[in-house]
Scaffold this motif. Structure first.
Motif, PDB file in Angstrom:
ATOM      1  N   UNK A 168       0.842  -1.203   0.000  1.00  0.00           N
ATOM      2  CA  UNK A 168       0.000   0.000   0.000  1.00  0.00           C
ATOM      3  C   UNK A 168       0.876   1.253   0.000  1.00  0.00           C
ATOM      4  N   UNK A 169       1.916   1.255   0.832  1.00  0.00           N
ATOM      5  CA  UNK A 169       2.820   2.414   0.908  1.00  0.00           C
ATOM      6  C   UNK A 169       3.522   2.646  -0.418  1.00  0.00           C
ATOM      7  N   UNK A 170       3.922   1.557  -1.077  1.00  0.00           N
ATOM      8  CA  UNK A 170       4.581   1.669  -2.375  1.00  0.00           C
ATOM      9  C   UNK A 170       3.621   2.228  -3.413  1.00  0.00           C
ATOM     10  N   UNK A 171       2.377   1.777  -3.362  1.00  0.00           N
ATOM     11  CA  UNK A 171       1.360   2.232  -4.305  1.00  0.00           C
ATOM     12  C   UNK A 171       1.058   3.717  -4.138  1.00  0.00           C
ATOM     13  N   UNK A 172       1.063   4.187  -2.887  1.00  0.00           N
ATOM     14  CA  UNK A 172       0.755   5.590  -2.604  1.00  0.00           C
ATOM     15  C   UNK A 172       1.972   6.498  -2.726  1.00  0.00           C
TER      16      UNK A 172
END
Length: 474
Positions: free
Chosen positions: A125-129
């Motif tokens: 999720x952090x990578x996506x955001x």
């Protein structure tokens, strides 16, 4: 001056639905949105909505309860149960569900492997955001106490001493029983002695089993409460626990990987933890940094061979300066394979040290050392000074030289700000100084929950709860 007083019997008009209990900017909505977008079947939590039998609590609601509870230091299953009755944010998060503490504990125990994967989902999720880059990673470890006491730790020596003591107690009790049989048949004290004899026999069997396991295995000690925990020293005190490893991204200090290992120190953990972090992110990192506790040349070479920029000081680079003559004061002659000390004496190769994987050099005549004005500052051995050179000494020197460069120093200074911050928050603010679960699988699940909780707190601080929910929904 009048006082403001409360009135318990005052009639109130509460919101018509649980949804109205929590305002749109409340942080609990961020936790709800995060767990909602996680594929729990991919984590390993089995879902069978059409299964025949008594209905179970929604596993997604149970996962929300654990993640949110750990974020605020509420880890006990009884405290989590109490929160679902009295805390509006918990009531809203679970949709009014009120599982008892046994149900919460069973869910956490039965899904340990799945809970260990929750941090990987958070990293994605952090990578996506765009909150994680994965270019520069920092590694560090901390020792966390196990849910066990040091008094239940057994070594082979303690087992043998205890068996000897038990044998003497059994012999004494048998002697007392024989005397009681002869003079006081039917006396209640005889029954008591026989009960004591039975207890000593059971204790002896238990210790013999522990001794057998120690002699058969590779461990020097075992804890009967949590056999998978290890002895380790923390803050100068010896205890039982685990070594909790964490890999943090440089951009916002978010944890991308956590692990728990059965090791008393951080040596030989660097390449393993970096590799697992890269697998979690799905991309290689350019720079990896850690403190001198990870300075195992053989282990660091694995990362160097992958083309990674490794910034790790050696132990001799961070030790306090002293007046003693150190190895770096000796000059190495590669052509003749020898060292020359500051006084000009030669130290020649005499053999290898297999355990430290190094070559040993010593002076030819020990009397030269004993007559040297630097003798006590250089060595206290009457056999003269010896110097060890690693088989991979050239690799170590390359890593040391890289650490001294200005850009490497700038990265290393950020290390403390990034990787030690999560440990401080989890231990000091949330009080996670010991694990609740026992066994390696259980503590790995708790470590992943705690790391995920830290990340979600950081994300809501960076983006704000409403913006985080909106970006997840986009």
């Amino acid at each position: 001056m009048p006082y403001i007083t409360g009135e318990r019997k005052q009639g109130l008009l509460l919101p018509s639905s649980i949804e109205d209990y929590i305002n749109p900017s409340d942080p609990v909505r961020a936790y709800d949105a995060f767990v909602d977008q996680v594929d729990i079947t991919e984590l390993g939590i089995q879902t069978e909505p059409n299964r025949v039998g008594a209905p179970e609590f929604d596993p997604r609601a149970m996962l929300k309860l654990l993640v949110y509870g750990y974020s605020y230091g509420v880890r006990s299953s009884r405290k989590l149960e109490r929160a679902t009755h009295h805390n509006l944010s918990f009531i809203w998060l679970t949709g009014g569900l009120q599982p008892d503490h046994k149900t919460i504990a069973r869910f956490r125990r039965d899904n340990q492997a799945a809970l260990s994967n929750i941090l990987k989902a958070c990293a994605h999720v952090c990578l996506k955001l765009g909150l994680v880059e994965g270019n520069t990673l920092f590694v560090d470890g901390t020792k966390v106490h196990a849910n066990a006491s040091m008094k239940n730790t057994w070594t082979e020596k303690r087992c043998l001493e205890s068996l000897k003591d038990i044998d003497s107690r059994i012999a004494r009790i048998l002697s007392e029983c024989e005397q009681a049989d002869a003079s006081e048949q039917g006396n209640p004290s005889l029954v008591k002695m026989r009960e004591c004899l039975g207890k000593q026999g059971k204790l002896k069997e238990k210790i013999q089993g522990v001794l057998k396991d120690l002699q058969a295995g590779q461990k020097n000690a075992t804890n009967t409460t949590d056999p998978e925990s290890v002895r380790l020293r923390s803050n100068g005190r010896l205890g039982v626990g685990y070594n909790c490893q964490s890999v943090v991204d440089d951009k916002h200090g978010l944890i991308v990987h956590s692990d728990v290992v059965q090791a008393s120190c951080d040596s030989n953990q660097f390449s393993l933890q970096i590799e697992k972090a890269q697998q979690a992110l799905g991309k290689p990192c350019a720079t990896a940094c850690a403190d001198a506790g990870y300075a195992s040349t053989e282990d660091l070479k694995k990362s160097l061979d992958e083309g990674m920029d490794v910034i790790v000081p050696s132990a001799r680079q961070v030790k306090d300066p002293s007046s003693r003559v150190k190895k770096e004061h000796f000059a190495y002659d590669a052509k003749d394979d020898c060292y020359r000390c500051p006084q000009g004496h030669l130290l020649r190769y005499i053999g290898d040290h297999k355990q430290t994987k190094s070559r040993i050099y010593a002076v030819g005549d020990p009397e030269q050392c004993r007559q040297c004005p630097l003798f006590r500052r250089c060595t206290n051995s009457d056999q003269g000074r010896r110097v060890e050179r690693l088989f991979l000494e050239d690799v170590r020197e390359r890593i040391e030289q890289r650490y001294l460069q200005a850009d490497a120093q700038a990265v290393y200074r950020r290390r403390k700000l990034r990787v030690e911050h999560p440990f401080g928050h989890l231990k000091q603010n949330l009080g996670i100084r010991s694990f609740l679960l026992r066994g390696l699988a259980g503590v790995k699940a708790e470590a992943a929950l705690a790391a995920t909780a830290f990340n979600l707190v950081r994300i809501t601080t960076i983006l704000g709860p409403e913006a985080f929910v909106q970006r997840l929904a986009a």
